[in-house]
Design a protein around this motif. Structure first.
Motif, short mmCIF file in Angstrom:
data_model
loop_
_atom_site.label_atom_id
_atom_site.label_comp_id
_atom_site.label_asym_id
_atom_site.label_seq_id
_atom_site.Cartn_x
_atom_site.Cartn_y
_atom_site.Cartn_z
N SER A 183 0.82 -1.20 0.00
CA SER A 183 0.00 0.00 0.00
C SER A 183 0.86 1.27 0.00
CB SER A 183 -0.90 0.00 1.24
OG SER A 183 -1.67 1.18 1.28
N GLY A 184 0.53 2.20 -0.90
CA GLY A 184 1.24 3.47 -0.97
C GLY A 184 2.52 3.45 -1.77
N VAL A 185 2.94 2.28 -2.23
CA VAL A 185 4.17 2.15 -3.01
C VAL A 185 3.95 2.72 -4.41
CG1 VAL A 185 5.63 0.42 -4.17
CG2 VAL A 185 5.19 0.26 -1.72
N LYS A 186 4.96 3.44 -4.93
CA LYS A 186 4.88 4.07 -6.25
C LYS A 186 5.87 3.50 -7.25
CE LYS A 186 1.63 6.81 -5.05
NZ LYS A 186 0.29 6.40 -5.42
N GLY A 187 6.53 2.37 -6.90
CA GLY A 187 7.48 1.76 -7.82
C GLY A 187 8.32 0.72 -7.11
N VAL A 188 9.43 0.37 -7.76
CA VAL A 188 10.32 -0.68 -7.26
C VAL A 188 11.76 -0.17 -7.25
CG1 VAL A 188 11.32 -2.94 -7.83
CG2 VAL A 188 8.84 -2.60 -7.94
N ALA A 189 12.46 -0.44 -6.16
CA ALA A 189 13.89 -0.14 -6.07
C ALA A 189 14.63 -1.40 -6.47
CB ALA A 189 14.26 0.27 -4.65
N GLY A 190 15.15 -1.43 -7.67
CA GLY A 190 15.86 -2.59 -8.18
C GLY A 190 17.28 -2.67 -7.66
N LEU A 191 17.67 -3.84 -7.18
CA LEU A 191 19.02 -4.05 -6.66
C LEU A 191 19.79 -5.07 -7.50
CD1 LEU A 191 18.19 -4.23 -2.85
CD2 LEU A 191 19.01 -2.27 -4.14
N GLY A 192 19.35 -5.32 -8.73
CA GLY A 192 19.99 -6.30 -9.60
C GLY A 192 21.37 -5.86 -10.07
N ARG A 193 22.02 -6.75 -10.78
CA ARG A 193 23.39 -6.51 -11.25
C ARG A 193 23.41 -5.79 -12.59
NH1 ARG A 193 27.39 -11.24 -9.54
NH2 ARG A 193 26.79 -11.32 -7.37
N THR A 194 23.09 -4.51 -12.55
CA THR A 194 23.18 -3.67 -13.74
C THR A 194 23.85 -2.37 -13.34
OG1 THR A 194 21.06 -2.53 -13.41
CG2 THR A 194 21.00 -4.61 -14.66
N LYS A 195 24.24 -1.60 -14.32
CA LYS A 195 24.94 -0.34 -14.03
C LYS A 195 24.01 0.75 -13.51
CE LYS A 195 28.84 -1.05 -17.06
NZ LYS A 195 29.62 -0.55 -18.17
N ILE A 196 22.70 0.57 -13.63
CA ILE A 196 21.79 1.60 -13.12
C ILE A 196 20.92 1.08 -11.99
CG2 ILE A 196 21.81 2.90 -15.27
CD1 ILE A 196 18.92 1.87 -15.74
#
Length: 192
Positions: free
Chosen positions: A172-185
């Motif tokens: 609830s209230g979340v507006k997206g995802v904080a990705g922690l994968g192995r990419t440069k961004i």
């Protein structure tokens, strides 16, 4: 390991952006602190950053495998510092975007012409879509490892504009995802 006061301390090796040139050159944070809570109804870990101009608190679900941070740009994304990443730009190369797109709705956050694309997804519901790569201001609390420090920000944080339907199934209230994968961004590696 207990998480004191609902905060997670990211070590210096996990800094997800460098301090912007507008921050005093002598100040270098040792680490960043992101609030971390576990949503009881979804069991997702949720954090909060500040993004945009003016800064707005944004709640994000953590995803260890997601390629980048993405936020819903369809609903109420207003920022005077939002910039789309143009096709074949350094930002698109850093994001490893192989696709360019355009919008029939006209220029706005998440919808511009000649903009590179990525695939934001919601792994909690196993859905994804095409999203536009962009940059904007992000601010996070720093620490010296013992106490809170200055809020640090970058004006060129790369992220992906997702669509509102990707929020289905997130806390609830979340507006997206904080990705922690192995990419440069992804969060731990992003640099401005």
């Amino acid at each position: 390991m207990a998480v004191s006061s609902n905060f997670l301390l990211f070590s210096a090796s996990l800094l997800f952006f460098t301090v912007s040139p507008s921050i005093q050159a002598s100040f270098r944070p040792k680490a960043l602190v992101l609030p971390l809570t576990k949503d009881a109804s979804t069991t997702q870990y949720v954090t909060q950053i500040k993004q945009r101009t003016p800064l707005v608190p944004i709640k994000l679900s953590l995803d260890l495998g997601a390629e980048s941070l993405w936020v819903d740009c369809d609903q109420n994304y207003v920022s005077s510092t939002y910039k789309s990443a143009r096709c074949n730009s350094a930002q698109c190369n850093l994001a490893r975007s192989k696709a360019c797109g355009s919008c029939s709705d006209g220029p706005k956050p998440g919808c511009n012409n000649n903009i590179c694309s990525l695939l934001p997804s919601n792994s909690f519901k196993n859905v994804g879509t095409i999203g536009k790569v962009a940059q904007d201001v992000v601010a996070v609390q720093s620490t010296d490892g013992k106490s809170s420090g200055k809020v640090v920000s970058t004006s060129k944080f790369l992220f992906t504009c997702g669509a509102t339907f990707l929020l289905d199934g997130l806390a609830s209230g979340v507006k997206g995802v904080a990705g922690l994968g192995r990419t440069k961004i992804s969060k731990p590696r992003s640099r401005s």
